[in-house]
Design a protein around this motif. Structure first.
Motif, PDB file in Angstrom:
ATOM      1  N   LEU A   1       4.081   0.189  -6.411  1.00 19.12           N
ATOM      2  CA  LEU A   1       5.494  -0.179  -6.578  1.00 19.12           C
ATOM      3  C   LEU A   1       6.324   0.960  -7.172  1.00 19.12           C
ATOM      4  O   LEU A   1       7.352   0.715  -7.808  1.00 19.12           O
ATOM      5  N   SER A   2       5.902   2.196  -6.944  1.00 18.04           N
ATOM      6  CA  SER A   2       6.617   3.342  -7.502  1.00 18.04           C
ATOM      7  C   SER A   2       7.566   3.999  -6.501  1.00 18.04           C
ATOM      8  O   SER A   2       8.335   4.876  -6.881  1.00 18.04           O
ATOM      9  N   ARG A   3       7.517   3.586  -5.233  1.00 19.32           N
ATOM     10  CA  ARG A   3       8.403   4.156  -4.207  1.00 19.32           C
ATOM     11  C   ARG A   3       9.401   3.071  -3.794  1.00 19.32           C
ATOM     12  O   ARG A   3       9.008   1.991  -3.365  1.00 19.32           O
ATOM     13  N   PRO A   4      10.704   3.342  -3.938  1.00 21.98           N
ATOM     14  CA  PRO A   4      11.715   2.289  -3.772  1.00 21.98           C
ATOM     15  C   PRO A   4      11.763   1.625  -2.391  1.00 21.98           C
ATOM     16  O   PRO A   4      11.813   0.394  -2.317  1.00 21.98           O
TER      17      PRO A   4
ATOM     18  N   VAL B   1      10.827  -3.238   0.971  1.00 19.39           N
ATOM     19  CA  VAL B   1      10.264  -3.876   2.163  1.00 19.39           C
ATOM     20  C   VAL B   1       9.226  -4.914   1.744  1.00 19.39           C
ATOM     21  O   VAL B   1       9.192  -6.031   2.274  1.00 19.39           O
ATOM     22  N   PHE B   2       8.381  -4.551   0.788  1.00 19.14           N
ATOM     23  CA  PHE B   2       7.396  -5.485   0.264  1.00 19.14           C
ATOM     24  C   PHE B   2       8.068  -6.757  -0.255  1.00 19.14           C
ATOM     25  O   PHE B   2       7.677  -7.870   0.100  1.00 19.14           O
ATOM     26  N   GLY B   3       9.079  -6.601  -1.090  1.00 15.97           N
ATOM     27  CA  GLY B   3       9.745  -7.758  -1.693  1.00 15.97           C
ATOM     28  C   GLY B   3      10.374  -8.675  -0.656  1.00 15.97           C
ATOM     29  O   GLY B   3      10.203  -9.901  -0.706  1.00 15.97           O
ATOM     30  N   VAL B   4      11.087  -8.112   0.291  1.00  9.38           N
ATOM     31  CA  VAL B   4      11.739  -8.923   1.330  1.00  9.38           C
ATOM     32  C   VAL B   4      10.687  -9.602   2.203  1.00  9.38           C
ATOM     33  O   VAL B   4      10.780 -10.804   2.488  1.00  9.38           O
ATOM     34  N   ALA B   5       9.675  -8.848   2.609  1.00  9.73           N
ATOM     35  CA  ALA B   5       8.652  -9.404   3.501  1.00  9.73           C
ATOM     36  C   ALA B   5       7.852 -10.510   2.823  1.00  9.73           C
ATOM     37  O   ALA B   5       7.541 -11.525   3.453  1.00  9.73           O
ATOM     38  N   VAL B   6       7.530 -10.339   1.545  1.00  7.93           N
ATOM     39  CA  VAL B   6       6.747 -11.372   0.861  1.00  7.93           C
ATOM     40  C   VAL B   6       7.576 -12.652   0.700  1.00  7.93           C
ATOM     41  O   VAL B   6       7.055 -13.762   0.871  1.00  7.93           O
ATOM     42  N   LEU B   7       8.855 -12.517   0.416  1.00  7.64           N
ATOM     43  CA  LEU B   7       9.709 -13.705   0.296  1.00  7.64           C
ATOM     44  C   LEU B   7       9.854 -14.426   1.632  1.00  7.64           C
ATOM     45  O   LEU B   7       9.733 -15.659   1.700  1.00  7.64           O
ATOM     46  N   LEU B   8      10.082 -13.671   2.701  1.00  6.20           N
ATOM     47  CA  LEU B   8      10.208 -14.285   4.017  1.00  6.20           C
ATOM     48  C   LEU B   8       8.880 -14.894   4.480  1.00  6.20           C
ATOM     49  O   LEU B   8       8.855 -15.977   5.076  1.00  6.20           O
ATOM     50  N   SER B   9       7.786 -14.217   4.194  1.00  5.16           N
ATOM     51  CA  SER B   9       6.472 -14.716   4.583  1.00  5.16           C
ATOM     52  C   SER B   9       6.144 -16.028   3.869  1.00  5.16           C
ATOM     53  O   SER B   9       5.723 -17.008   4.498  1.00  5.16           O
ATOM     54  N   MET B  10       6.359 -16.051   2.577  1.00  2.07           N
ATOM     55  CA  MET B  10       6.095 -17.277   1.810  1.00  2.07           C
ATOM     56  C   MET B  10       7.054 -18.397   2.201  1.00  2.07           C
ATOM     57  O   MET B  10       6.667 -19.563   2.277  1.00  2.07           O
ATOM     58  N   GLY B  11       8.304 -18.030   2.444  1.00  2.00           N
ATOM     59  CA  GLY B  11       9.281 -19.031   2.876  1.00  2.00           C
ATOM     60  C   GLY B  11       8.904 -19.647   4.212  1.00  2.00           C
ATOM     61  O   GLY B  11       9.006 -20.862   4.408  1.00  2.00           O
ATOM     62  N   GLY B  12       8.440 -18.813   5.144  1.00  2.00           N
ATOM     63  CA  GLY B  12       8.003 -19.320   6.436  1.00  2.00           C
ATOM     64  C   GLY B  12       6.774 -20.197   6.312  1.00  2.00           C
ATOM     65  O   GLY B  12       6.668 -21.239   6.970  1.00  2.00           O
ATOM     66  N   LEU B  13       5.841 -19.796   5.475  1.00  2.00           N
ATOM     67  CA  LEU B  13       4.659 -20.625   5.228  1.00  2.00           C
ATOM     68  C   LEU B  13       5.068 -21.968   4.661  1.00  2.00           C
ATOM     69  O   LEU B  13       4.600 -23.017   5.106  1.00  2.00           O
TER      70      LEU B  13
ATOM     71  N   HIS C   1       0.841  -1.204   0.000  1.00  2.00           N
ATOM     72  CA  HIS C   1       0.000   0.000   0.000  1.00  2.00           C
ATOM     73  C   HIS C   1       0.878   1.257   0.000  1.00  2.00           C
ATOM     74  O   HIS C   1       0.620   2.192  -0.766  1.00  2.00           O
ATOM     75  N   ALA C   2       1.906   1.255   0.849  1.00  4.92           N
ATOM     76  CA  ALA C   2       2.783   2.429   0.965  1.00  4.92           C
ATOM     77  C   ALA C   2       3.628   2.644  -0.284  1.00  4.92           C
ATOM     78  O   ALA C   2       4.086   3.759  -0.541  1.00  4.92           O
ATOM     79  N   SER C   3       3.817   1.593  -1.079  1.00  2.48           N
ATOM     80  CA  SER C   3       4.659   1.726  -2.274  1.00  2.48           C
ATOM     81  C   SER C   3       3.970   2.492  -3.403  1.00  2.48           C
ATOM     82  O   SER C   3       4.622   2.851  -4.382  1.00  2.48           O
TER      83      SER C   3
END
Length: 104
Positions: free
Chosen positions: A26-29, A34-46, A21-23
């Motif tokens: 995806l236009s704000r670096p 943060v989105f990219g890292v969090a989604v990878l860690l979240s999916m990896g944990g799942l 939402h804050a991105s």
């Protein structure tokens, strides 16, 4: 251990949804990173948790933690309305997930 990882991954779902939402599309670096890292860690944990937990229960818990966390973030950090009905339905989600955990 799988339950702890699953709950942490659900919290990370809240992080990535909020960062998305804050991105602003995806236009704000920084929020995009943060989105990219969090989604990878979240999916990896799942993925890790589902090695030992049943798919239906694990996925439902992961989604519920992310859903409730994101809704609470929206209400308390972004000024979205806090209503009795929202609180009731969020409590119903939590109750359903607790029921699934007890049935496991």
């Amino acid at each position: 251990m799988a339950w702890i990882v699953l709950l942490f991954s659900g919290v990370l779902e809240t992080v990535w949804a909020s960062a998305l939402h804050a991105s602003k599309g995806l236009s704000r670096p920084l929020p995009t990173a943060v989105f990219g890292v969090a989604v990878l860690l979240s999916m990896g944990g799942l993925s890790y948790a589902l090695r030992t937990l049943p798919l239906g229960t694990g996925y439902a818990v992961w989604v519920a933690v992310g859903t409730v966390g994101t809704a609470l973030y929206g209400m308390f950090a972004l000024g979205e309305p806090v209503t009795v009905f929202r609180a009731l339905f969020l409590a119903m989600i939590v109750g359903g997930v607790v029921g699934l955990k007890l049935a496991h």
